[in-house]
Design a protein around this motif. Sequence first.
Motif, PDB file in Angstrom:
ATOM      1  N   GLU A   1       0.849  -1.192   0.000  1.00  0.00           N
ATOM      2  CA  GLU A   1       0.000   0.000   0.000  1.00  0.00           C
ATOM      3  C   GLU A   1       0.880   1.235   0.000  1.00  0.00           C
ATOM      4  O   GLU A   1       1.980   1.232   0.569  1.00  0.00           O
ATOM      5  CB  GLU A   1      -0.924   0.008   1.221  1.00  0.00           C
ATOM      6  N   VAL A   2       0.407   2.286  -0.651  1.00  0.00           N
ATOM      7  CA  VAL A   2       1.140   3.550  -0.724  1.00  0.00           C
ATOM      8  C   VAL A   2       0.187   4.695  -0.439  1.00  0.00           C
ATOM      9  O   VAL A   2      -0.911   4.765  -1.020  1.00  0.00           O
ATOM     10  CB  VAL A   2       1.788   3.747  -2.112  1.00  0.00           C
ATOM     11  N   ARG A   3       0.602   5.597   0.458  1.00  0.00           N
ATOM     12  CA  ARG A   3      -0.165   6.813   0.745  1.00  0.00           C
ATOM     13  C   ARG A   3       0.823   7.973   0.779  1.00  0.00           C
ATOM     14  O   ARG A   3       1.903   7.853   1.368  1.00  0.00           O
ATOM     15  CB  ARG A   3      -0.880   6.699   2.094  1.00  0.00           C
ATOM     16  N   GLN A   4       0.467   9.066   0.156  1.00  0.00           N
ATOM     17  CA  GLN A   4       1.384  10.202   0.178  1.00  0.00           C
ATOM     18  C   GLN A   4       0.673  11.475   0.600  1.00  0.00           C
ATOM     19  O   GLN A   4      -0.524  11.647   0.371  1.00  0.00           O
ATOM     20  CB  GLN A   4       2.069  10.388  -1.173  1.00  0.00           C
ATOM     21  N   GLY A   5       1.473  12.339   1.229  1.00  0.00           N
ATOM     22  CA  GLY A   5       0.984  13.648   1.633  1.00  0.00           C
ATOM     23  C   GLY A   5       1.893  14.714   1.067  1.00  0.00           C
ATOM     24  O   GLY A   5       2.772  14.446   0.246  1.00  0.00           O
ATOM     25  N   SER A   6       1.710  15.942   1.527  1.00  0.00           N
ATOM     26  CA  SER A   6       2.497  17.050   0.981  1.00  0.00           C
ATOM     27  C   SER A   6       3.954  17.009   1.429  1.00  0.00           C
ATOM     28  O   SER A   6       4.826  17.586   0.777  1.00  0.00           O
ATOM     29  CB  SER A   6       1.878  18.386   1.406  1.00  0.00           C
TER      30      SER A   6
ATOM     31  N   GLY B   1       7.917  -3.913 -14.415  1.00  0.00           N
ATOM     32  CA  GLY B   1       6.800  -3.732 -15.329  1.00  0.00           C
ATOM     33  C   GLY B   1       5.444  -3.956 -14.696  1.00  0.00           C
ATOM     34  O   GLY B   1       4.442  -3.414 -15.185  1.00  0.00           O
ATOM     35  N   ARG B   2       5.382  -4.737 -13.638  1.00  0.00           N
ATOM     36  CA  ARG B   2       4.118  -4.954 -12.915  1.00  0.00           C
ATOM     37  C   ARG B   2       4.116  -4.165 -11.607  1.00  0.00           C
ATOM     38  O   ARG B   2       3.643  -4.635 -10.580  1.00  0.00           O
ATOM     39  CB  ARG B   2       3.919  -6.446 -12.637  1.00  0.00           C
ATOM     40  N   SER B   3       4.597  -2.959 -11.658  1.00  0.00           N
ATOM     41  CA  SER B   3       4.806  -2.112 -10.485  1.00  0.00           C
ATOM     42  C   SER B   3       3.583  -2.024  -9.576  1.00  0.00           C
ATOM     43  O   SER B   3       2.507  -1.588  -9.980  1.00  0.00           O
ATOM     44  CB  SER B   3       5.192  -0.702 -10.945  1.00  0.00           C
ATOM     45  N   THR B   4       3.774  -2.438  -8.314  1.00  0.00           N
ATOM     46  CA  THR B   4       2.718  -2.283  -7.305  1.00  0.00           C
ATOM     47  C   THR B   4       2.496  -0.809  -6.990  1.00  0.00           C
ATOM     48  O   THR B   4       1.350  -0.368  -6.825  1.00  0.00           O
ATOM     49  CB  THR B   4       3.103  -3.029  -6.021  1.00  0.00           C
ATOM     50  N   VAL B   5       3.574  -0.036  -6.904  1.00  0.00           N
ATOM     51  CA  VAL B   5       3.436   1.386  -6.596  1.00  0.00           C
ATOM     52  C   VAL B   5       2.614   2.084  -7.670  1.00  0.00           C
ATOM     53  O   VAL B   5       1.714   2.880  -7.370  1.00  0.00           O
ATOM     54  CB  VAL B   5       4.826   2.047  -6.475  1.00  0.00           C
ATOM     55  N   ARG B   6       2.912   1.786  -8.919  1.00  0.00           N
ATOM     56  CA  ARG B   6       2.155   2.392 -10.021  1.00  0.00           C
ATOM     57  C   ARG B   6       0.680   2.015  -9.927  1.00  0.00           C
ATOM     58  O   ARG B   6      -0.211   2.853 -10.114  1.00  0.00           O
ATOM     59  CB  ARG B   6       2.746   1.927 -11.360  1.00  0.00           C
ATOM     60  N   ASP B   7       0.423   0.759  -9.612  1.00  0.00           N
ATOM     61  CA  ASP B   7      -0.952   0.287  -9.489  1.00  0.00           C
ATOM     62  C   ASP B   7      -1.679   0.979  -8.339  1.00  0.00           C
ATOM     63  O   ASP B   7      -2.837   1.404  -8.483  1.00  0.00           O
ATOM     64  CB  ASP B   7      -0.950  -1.230  -9.287  1.00  0.00           C
ATOM     65  N   LYS B   8      -1.017   1.124  -7.200  1.00  0.00           N
ATOM     66  CA  LYS B   8      -1.654   1.725  -6.034  1.00  0.00           C
ATOM     67  C   LYS B   8      -1.951   3.213  -6.249  1.00  0.00           C
ATOM     68  O   LYS B   8      -2.864   3.756  -5.632  1.00  0.00           O
ATOM     69  CB  LYS B   8      -0.781   1.537  -4.796  1.00  0.00           C
ATOM     70  N   LEU B   9      -1.189   3.853  -7.116  1.00  0.00           N
ATOM     71  CA  LEU B   9      -1.461   5.257  -7.430  1.00  0.00           C
ATOM     72  C   LEU B   9      -2.449   5.406  -8.585  1.00  0.00           C
ATOM     73  O   LEU B   9      -2.783   6.524  -8.986  1.00  0.00           O
ATOM     74  CB  LEU B   9      -0.163   5.996  -7.766  1.00  0.00           C
ATOM     75  N   GLY B  10      -2.929   4.288  -9.107  1.00  0.00           N
ATOM     76  CA  GLY B  10      -3.925   4.322 -10.182  1.00  0.00           C
ATOM     77  C   GLY B  10      -3.368   4.826 -11.503  1.00  0.00           C
ATOM     78  O   GLY B  10      -4.106   5.396 -12.312  1.00  0.00           O
ATOM     79  N   LEU B  11      -2.080   4.572 -11.754  1.00  0.00           N
ATOM     80  CA  LEU B  11      -1.438   5.048 -12.980  1.00  0.00           C
ATOM     81  C   LEU B  11      -1.307   3.905 -13.978  1.00  0.00           C
ATOM     82  O   LEU B  11      -1.162   2.744 -13.598  1.00  0.00           O
ATOM     83  CB  LEU B  11      -0.056   5.618 -12.667  1.00  0.00           C
TER      84      LEU B  11
ATOM     85  N   TYR C   1       7.092  10.972 -14.881  1.00  0.00           N
ATOM     86  CA  TYR C   1       7.788  10.101 -13.937  1.00  0.00           C
ATOM     87  C   TYR C   1       7.827  10.693 -12.531  1.00  0.00           C
ATOM     88  O   TYR C   1       8.481  10.137 -11.644  1.00  0.00           O
ATOM     89  CB  TYR C   1       9.209   9.811 -14.419  1.00  0.00           C
ATOM     90  N   ARG C   2       7.122  11.814 -12.349  1.00  0.00           N
ATOM     91  CA  ARG C   2       6.972  12.355 -11.000  1.00  0.00           C
ATOM     92  C   ARG C   2       5.496  12.543 -10.695  1.00  0.00           C
ATOM     93  O   ARG C   2       4.765  13.176 -11.469  1.00  0.00           O
ATOM     94  CB  ARG C   2       7.686  13.700 -10.844  1.00  0.00           C
ATOM     95  N   HIS C   3       5.059  11.988  -9.578  1.00  0.00           N
ATOM     96  CA  HIS C   3       3.694  12.160  -9.099  1.00  0.00           C
ATOM     97  C   HIS C   3       3.779  12.525  -7.625  1.00  0.00           C
ATOM     98  O   HIS C   3       3.865  11.656  -6.749  1.00  0.00           O
ATOM     99  CB  HIS C   3       2.872  10.890  -9.328  1.00  0.00           C
ATOM    100  N   GLY C   4       3.813  13.832  -7.369  1.00  0.00           N
ATOM    101  CA  GLY C   4       3.974  14.307  -6.005  1.00  0.00           C
ATOM    102  C   GLY C   4       5.336  13.910  -5.461  1.00  0.00           C
ATOM    103  O   GLY C   4       6.372  14.268  -6.010  1.00  0.00           O
ATOM    104  N   ARG C   5       5.329  13.131  -4.401  1.00  0.00           N
ATOM    105  CA  ARG C   5       6.577  12.683  -3.779  1.00  0.00           C
ATOM    106  C   ARG C   5       6.939  11.256  -4.170  1.00  0.00           C
ATOM    107  O   ARG C   5       7.777  10.625  -3.539  1.00  0.00           O
ATOM    108  CB  ARG C   5       6.487  12.820  -2.255  1.00  0.00           C
ATOM    109  N   VAL C   6       6.309  10.777  -5.220  1.00  0.00           N
ATOM    110  CA  VAL C   6       6.622   9.463  -5.759  1.00  0.00           C
ATOM    111  C   VAL C   6       7.211   9.639  -7.154  1.00  0.00           C
ATOM    112  O   VAL C   6       6.646  10.334  -7.998  1.00  0.00           O
ATOM    113  CB  VAL C   6       5.373   8.563  -5.830  1.00  0.00           C
ATOM    114  N   LEU C   7       8.363   9.007  -7.370  1.00  0.00           N
ATOM    115  CA  LEU C   7       9.035   9.071  -8.664  1.00  0.00           C
ATOM    116  C   LEU C   7       9.178   7.661  -9.230  1.00  0.00           C
ATOM    117  O   LEU C   7       9.236   6.689  -8.471  1.00  0.00           O
ATOM    118  CB  LEU C   7      10.403   9.729  -8.523  1.00  0.00           C
TER     119      LEU C   7
END
Length: 545
Positions: free
Chosen positions: A140-145, A173-183, A289-295
């Motif tokens: 699971e991934v959650r990000q704030g400011s 290629g099956r990135s969990t982080v990408r999936d959790k961010l809905g990308l 390749y940048r979504h807030g504090r996730v790269l």
Amino acid sequence: MPLSSSSKPAGLPVLIAGGGPVGLTLAALLAEHGVASLVIEADDGYCSGSRAICISRRSQEILGLIGADRQLVEKGLSWAGGRSYFRHDEVLHFRMPSEHTERFAPMVNIQQYYIEQYAHEAMQRRAGLCDVRWSTRVVEVRQGSDGVEAEVEAADGTRETLRAAWLVACDGGRSTVRDKLGLQLRGMQYEGRYVIVDIEQDTKREVERLAWFDPPSNPGSTILMHRQPDNVWRIDYQIRDDEDPAEAVKPENVLPRVQSHLDMIGETAPWKPLWISIYNAKCLTLDSYRHGRVLFAGDAAHLVPIFGVRGLNSGLDDAANLAWKLALVSQGHADDALLDSYSAERVHATRENLAYGAKSTEFMAPPNFGFTLMREAALRLAGEDERVRQLVNPRQSTPIRYVASPLNVAAQDDAFNGGACAGAGPGDIAPEAAVQTVDGAGYLTERFGRGFVALYFSDQRELPPLAQMATSVDIIRILRSGNADEQTLIDYLGQAWDRYDAQEGTLYLIRPDGYVLGRWRSPDWAEVAAALAPYQLQRALAATL
């Protein structure tokens, strides 16, 4: 066998999801800049099977930044060209630019698990700044400011929440982080499939890229072969569109095809299979390749066809581009807007790689009957016509120029000539040159990677005013003759002055990733200070103006 594991306290500067070659190299690069990180990897150790095997000259330079180049060169098999055949006939023998004075060969063949091992060992040499937690996956991934929370799960089911200022997704290629961010990755996927086989067999053949189109051993197929260390052949062959992929990778279907091809090319030594997999080409990328504090980096950011070997090589370039920028931001030396330039530059590079990769894929695995007819016509003519032969050229990976990078400084760029120096402008990779150092013969790129570098071309011994910033910028004076010292390199072959189109007083600023930031014929030191202003490195210089 599982590797050792250790824990890391919460509140990390950087958390890296994915312990493949890109994630491990990124952690080691960050440590070079003094930034701590923790890598989370779902597997219990290095990958199995050869996977990515062709390491470009640029990637060798990047691995050199973390001290992993010597192992790579000593273990790997260097090569500079290859041959292509249409049925029985050779239709192309290509050579990549190479010379005996270069630091690295154009390509080195080596299994991906060795790259992971060398990058991990580089991390271990920086104990206290980076570590790996094996057999642990992000769920699971959650990000704030001001940071990111990642819930991770160990192999025994234990869960924990890790907090970090930044999260870098290198989880494939099956990135969990990408999936959790809905990308979602966008682009296209090709239908043509290739079986990938590693076999162990002794051979005396030269190390080069070998390709057969419609070989008598496997009519209608395309076959690629590469030698690897440990007497391993990597063999890729195309299967028919009507073949079931699950059936195609069964040993009883793979081994006879391999044997048929080995018989055809005269490789008669005993052999055994080591690894079998299957692959189809994809041209996919995130739009940013940048979504807030996730790269995102590597296959989590983009999937590039294997043809032309741009997959892992582009991922390592991602790591080199991102590491110094994330370090400056983490240490408070630059605004986090600098990370937007990572996305801009590397998305541009991916689109260039995808364009080349698509062309190669359409030749290697024609998507329809029309492409098949055109390929056969080109192959028939290539044996007789030099001009047609270039259509068969696999166009191997080369560094991408960041032509429109927001970081490029073009203040005096129009003062430089064309020709050989055209590849040394802002946004280009800085050219290599053999030089004499205080320790003997060496290479210019050995001075890159730990910070900004100023190359000052002069036959005079005086350092420029930029020397007032010596603690922030590595000032290197390049003379054509004389004796080297800690800040002076001797261009004894004239390569540096030629490749940088240098005249007396020419100045280049080189970024930590080895790219040219800007160049000046007659430096205006206020302009130089302005070029460094975004990185808060100009303070000492400004005080001297």
